[in-house]
Write an enzyme that holds these catalytic residues in place. Structure first.
Site, PDB file in Angstrom:
ATOM      1  N   SER A  23       0.769  -1.350   0.047  1.00 51.36           N
ATOM      2  CA  SER A  23      -0.062   0.147  -0.014  1.00 51.36           C
ATOM      3  C   SER A  23       0.859   1.247   0.089  1.00 51.36           C
ATOM      4  O   SER A  23       1.492   1.606  -0.900  1.00 51.36           O
ATOM      5  CB  SER A  23      -0.897  -0.073   1.265  1.00 51.36           C
ATOM      6  OG  SER A  23      -2.058   1.088   1.139  1.00 51.36           O
TER       7      SER A  23
ATOM      8  N   ASP B  57      -0.240  -4.044  -4.021  1.00 50.19           N
ATOM      9  CA  ASP B  57      -1.466  -3.075  -4.130  1.00 50.19           C
ATOM     10  C   ASP B  57      -1.070  -1.689  -3.693  1.00 50.19           C
ATOM     11  O   ASP B  57      -1.514  -1.187  -2.665  1.00 50.19           O
ATOM     12  CB  ASP B  57      -2.672  -3.494  -3.251  1.00 50.19           C
ATOM     13  CG  ASP B  57      -3.926  -2.770  -3.967  1.00 50.19           C
ATOM     14  OD1 ASP B  57      -4.053  -2.723  -5.054  1.00 50.19           O
ATOM     15  OD2 ASP B  57      -4.895  -2.537  -3.304  1.00 50.19           O
TER      16      ASP B  57
ATOM     17  N   HIS C 122      -8.090  -5.059  -0.911  1.00 48.82           N
ATOM     18  CA  HIS C 122      -6.835  -4.332  -0.697  1.00 48.82           C
ATOM     19  C   HIS C 122      -5.673  -5.283  -0.228  1.00 48.82           C
ATOM     20  O   HIS C 122      -4.392  -5.326  -0.839  1.00 48.82           O
ATOM     21  CB  HIS C 122      -6.817  -3.277   0.336  1.00 48.82           C
ATOM     22  CG  HIS C 122      -5.835  -2.024   0.173  1.00 48.82           C
ATOM     23  ND1 HIS C 122      -5.033  -1.951  -1.099  1.00 48.82           N
ATOM     24  CD2 HIS C 122      -4.980  -1.502   1.222  1.00 48.82           C
ATOM     25  CE1 HIS C 122      -4.156  -1.076  -0.671  1.00 48.82           C
ATOM     26  NE2 HIS C 122      -4.267  -0.833   0.612  1.00 48.82           N
TER      27      HIS C 122
END
Length: 450
Positions: A160, A184, A255
Site C-alpha cells: 500500500s 497493491d 486491498h
C-alpha cells in the site's frame, strides 16, 4: 546454597555476554489514539531483523548493532518489508508471515520497517510522513553498504503506502536498488502525483506490482516494469461485496489480497502467471491468449529474477492480467471458451458451467441477434483435461428471450499451457429452456489424447 547462587551468577554472566542471541525478541509496534495524540510529532521508525538463524525471534536492528555480533550477513541478499497506513494503530500481523515466507524460499536477511506510530489514524498526515520514513531507510542502507552490501542486493517489498515509501528510497539511490515489489500500491493522493512523489519504473533496476483494489485503496495506473492486475485489479473473488458484510470483508479484503497472493506465490505450489493485454475487457473476451511479446514466456508473480522475463530491454508499465480463485493458493487455469450459435430471433442468455468433482466455474454469456460468435475467458482450479464435464443452461426470460439456442460448436482451450494442446470441441448442441445440456469432457479428452 552457595553453589546454587554461583550457578545463577554464572548463568547471568553468560546471558549478558551473549545478549544479542538470547535477549528479548523485538516486536512490531501497536499504538492507541491516546498515544498517537501524545506522540504524533515523533515518527519513531525502528528496524527488525529476521534471518534463518533467528526466524522466530526478531532483533532490533540499526546503527548500534552494526559492527557487533549479530545475525546480519552482508554477503546475502536483503529483503526490506515496508508496511503502509494503519488506520487503527494496530501492528501489521502479516509482516511476520511474509518474512517467514521469504526465508522459506531464500537464505536472506529480512528487515521489517516498523513505522506504526507515524502511519496511524489520519491518512493525510501519514502521507506527509512517508518521505521521512524513506530517508531513514536510506540511512540504514548507506550504513549497510559500508558493511559490504551492494545496492543491487536490496529488494524492497512495499505494501500500500509502503510501496511509495520504497519508491522514494529508490529515487534517493537514483534507481540503483536491485528490485522493488509493490503489493497493491496506495491510490489516494498518489494517482495524479508526479513520478518523483510516487513509485515508478525508474526507482529500481526492476519494479513489479500486484494490483487488487484499484477502484478504492489501490492505484489504478501501472507503476512498474510489469503490473499484474488480478481479476482486473478490482473486485477479488471471495471478498464480500455488501456494505452489510464484515468490516474486513468489505473494506480490507480486496486491498490485502495482493499480500496473500504474493505469499502464496512464494510457496511455489502453482504458477501465477500474467498475460499481457491492453485492457481487462479484451482479456476477458479472449483477445489476448499468449505471451509472444515476451518470447512466449509469461511473467510470473514471485521471486524469480525479473518475474521470469528474459527479454531485453525490460518492458515498462506492461499491464498483465490473470484470474484467480478465492482461496490459497489462488492459482487458476485460464480456459478460453469459444462458441458459435445459429441466428437468433431474440436476445438470449446461456450459463456455461465447468465441473470437476465439487468444483464448479460458471460464466453467463449474453447472446445478441447481431452476433453469432462468442469468446470468454474462464478460470478453473484444474487443467483442461482434468475437467469432468461442461454444461449449458438457457437462463433467458420466458417471454422476452430466445426459447431455444442452437450451438453449432463449443470449444475449450487451455491458455498459456505448458504444452500446446488443440482445443476440445463439441458440435451441434441444442440448449432449450428448462432442459439443461451436459457433456462428459473426460471422454472427449481421452479421445483427443489418442
Amino acid at each position: 546454597m552457595f553453589c546454587l547462587l554461583l550457578l545463577l551468577l554464572l548463568s547471568f554472566l553468560v546471558q549478558g555476554s551473549d545478549q544479542w542471541h538470547n535477549g528479548d525478541c523485538a516486536e512490531l509496534s501497536n499504538t492507541t489514539w491516546l498515544q498517537y495524540r501524545q506522540q504524533r510529532l515523533q515518527l519513531q521508525v525502528q528496524f527488525l531483523l529476521l534471518t534463518r538463524q533467528n526466524p522466530e525471534c526478531a532483533k532490533t536492528f540499526g546503527e548500534d548493532s552494526l559492527g557487533k555480533e549479530n545475525y546480519f550477513n552482508a554477503s546475502k541478499p536483503t529483503k526490506v518489508i515496508i508496511h503502509g497506513y494503519r488506520a487503527m494503530g494496530s501492528k501489521p500481523s502479516w509482516a511476520g508471515q511474509l518474512a517467514h515466507a521469504l526465508l522459506g524460499v531464500q537464505d536472506v536477511n529480512v528487515v521489517m520497517v516498523d513505522w506504526v506510530y507515524g502511519a496511524s489514524f489520519a491518512y493525510n498526515l501519514v502521507v506527509e510522513n512517508y518521505k521521512e520514513v524513506a530517508l531513514q531507510i536510506s540511512v540504514l542502507i548507506n550504513l549497510l553498504q559500508k558493511q559490504g552490501c551492494a545496492l543491487e542486493s536490496f529488494h524492497l517489498i512495499g505494501v500500500s503506502l509502503g510501496a511509495h515509501v520504497a519508491g522514494f528510497v529508490g529515487t534517493l539511490f537514483e534507481g540503483k536498488i536491485g528490485r522493488i515489489t509493490a503489493l497493491d500500491p496506495a491510490g489516494p493522493m498518489f494517482k495524479g502525483a508526479d513520478t518523483y512523489d510516487r513509485l515508478d519504473p525508474s526507482d529500481a533496476q526492476f519494479v513489479d506490482a500486484i494490483h487488487t483494489d484499484s477502484d478504492y485503496f489501490g492505484i489504478s495506473i501501472p507503476v512498474g516494469h510489469v503490473d499484474f492486475f488480478l481479476n482486473g485489479g478490482k473486485d477479488q473473488t471471495g471478498c464480500a461485496r455488501s456494505h452489510f458484510a464484515s468490516m474486513y470483508g468489505y473494506v480490507i479484503c480486496d486491498h490485502m489480497r495482493a499480500v496473500h497472493v504474493y505469499m502464496s506465490a512464494l510457496n511455489g505450489s502453482c504458477p501465477l502467471t500474467g498475460i499481457p493485454c491492453s485492457s481487462y475487457d479484451d482479456f476477458l473476451k479472449g483477445r489476448c491468449v499468449n505471451c509472444d511479446a515476451f518470447k512466449g514466456r509469461c511473467p510470473a508473480i514471485g521471486l524469480s529474477e525479473k518475474c521470469g522475463l528474459s527479454v531485453s530491454p525490460v518492458p515498462s508499465q506492461q499491464k498483465l492480467f490473470l484470474l484467480t480463485t478465492s482461496l490459497p493458493p489462488f492459482c487458476a487455469h485460464h480456459i478460453l471458451l469459444a462458441m458459435e450459435v445459429s441466428a437468433l430471433s431474440k436476445s438470449a442468455e446461456v450459463e456455461v458451467t465447468l465441473t470437476t468433482g465439487s468444483l464448479a466455474t460458471k460464466q453467463r454469456l449474453r447472446l445478441q441477434k447481431s452476433a453469432s460468435a462468442y469468446t470468454t475467458m474462464m478460470a478453473h482450479p484444474v487443467a483442461l483435461c482434468e475437467i469432468h464435464s461442461i454444461s449449458m443452461r438457457n437462463t433467458g426470460a420466458r417471454l422476452y428471450q430466445q426459447g431455444s439456442v442452437h450451438v453449432k460448436w463449443v470449444c475449450l482451450s487451455h491458455v498459456v499451457a505448458n504444452t500446446r494442446e488443440e482445443p476440445l470441441c463439441i458440435n451441434n448442441v441444442n440448449v432449450r429452456r428448462g432442459a439443461p445440456w451436459s457433456h462428459d469432457l473426460v471422454q472427449v479428452c481421452g479421445l483427443f489424447r489418442r
